[in-house]
Design a protein around this motif. Sequence first.
Motif, PDB file in Angstrom:
ATOM      1  N   ALA A  26       0.821  -1.206   0.000  1.00 42.67           N
ATOM      2  CA  ALA A  26       0.000   0.000   0.000  1.00 42.67           C
ATOM      3  C   ALA A  26       0.858   1.261   0.000  1.00 42.67           C
ATOM      4  O   ALA A  26       0.429   2.307  -0.477  1.00 42.67           O
ATOM      5  CB  ALA A  26      -0.933  -0.005   1.204  1.00 42.67           C
ATOM      6  N   GLN A  27       2.068   1.199   0.531  1.00 41.68           N
ATOM      7  CA  GLN A  27       2.920   2.365   0.618  1.00 41.68           C
ATOM      8  C   GLN A  27       3.745   2.591  -0.648  1.00 41.68           C
ATOM      9  O   GLN A  27       4.405   3.615  -0.764  1.00 41.68           O
ATOM     10  CB  GLN A  27       3.837   2.248   1.828  1.00 41.68           C
ATOM     11  N   ALA A  28       3.733   1.671  -1.585  1.00 39.13           N
ATOM     12  CA  ALA A  28       4.491   1.843  -2.819  1.00 39.13           C
ATOM     13  C   ALA A  28       3.902   3.007  -3.611  1.00 39.13           C
ATOM     14  O   ALA A  28       2.690   3.166  -3.706  1.00 39.13           O
ATOM     15  CB  ALA A  28       4.462   0.561  -3.646  1.00 39.13           C
ATOM     16  N   ALA A  29       4.779   3.835  -4.154  1.00 40.25           N
ATOM     17  CA  ALA A  29       4.344   4.995  -4.935  1.00 40.25           C
ATOM     18  C   ALA A  29       4.552   4.723  -6.418  1.00 40.25           C
ATOM     19  O   ALA A  29       5.368   3.881  -6.803  1.00 40.25           O
ATOM     20  CB  ALA A  29       5.137   6.220  -4.509  1.00 40.25           C
ATOM     21  N   THR A  30       3.820   5.448  -7.240  1.00 41.05           N
ATOM     22  CA  THR A  30       3.976   5.369  -8.697  1.00 41.05           C
ATOM     23  C   THR A  30       4.438   6.737  -9.185  1.00 41.05           C
ATOM     24  O   THR A  30       3.852   7.759  -8.837  1.00 41.05           O
ATOM     25  CB  THR A  30       2.642   4.983  -9.365  1.00 41.05           C
ATOM     26  N   TYR A  31       5.505   6.731  -9.964  1.00 42.46           N
ATOM     27  CA  TYR A  31       6.077   7.962 -10.497  1.00 42.46           C
ATOM     28  C   TYR A  31       6.079   7.904 -12.022  1.00 42.46           C
ATOM     29  O   TYR A  31       6.504   6.909 -12.604  1.00 42.46           O
ATOM     30  CB  TYR A  31       7.530   8.132 -10.047  1.00 42.46           C
TER      31      TYR A  31
END
Length: 124
Positions: A26-31
């Motif tokens: 859930a804490q993974a970000a998308t850039y």
Amino acid sequence: MVQQGRGSAMLATVLVSLLALQLEVAQAATYTVGGAGGWAFNVVGWTKGKQFKAGDVLVFNYSPAIHNVVAVNKVGYKACLTPKGAKVYKTGKDQIKLSKGSNFFICNFGGHCESGMKIAITAM
């Protein structure tokens, strides 16, 4: 009675492990690499001020007729060379999950890497 206690402890351990895994995902970000301009020339500075984590996803948007994305090692990054066996992405909408440590990406179309189509990211 002792068996039931062990079973409850094992179940609790499994549930805590699953919860921890869920939180990590859930804490993974998308850039989006390069922001609105996408994967293009002079994206080298795009990483400045960003803190990346293992599991974050990079989205590379570009025209596959004129660019690609190649995951390379440090030598490939510095010399703008594609090492044997390097993974080449060419869909124009590539999504790449970052590994812990150093991650290097270049465009290996003639002269593109040398013109700044490369990024180096350290993911914690």
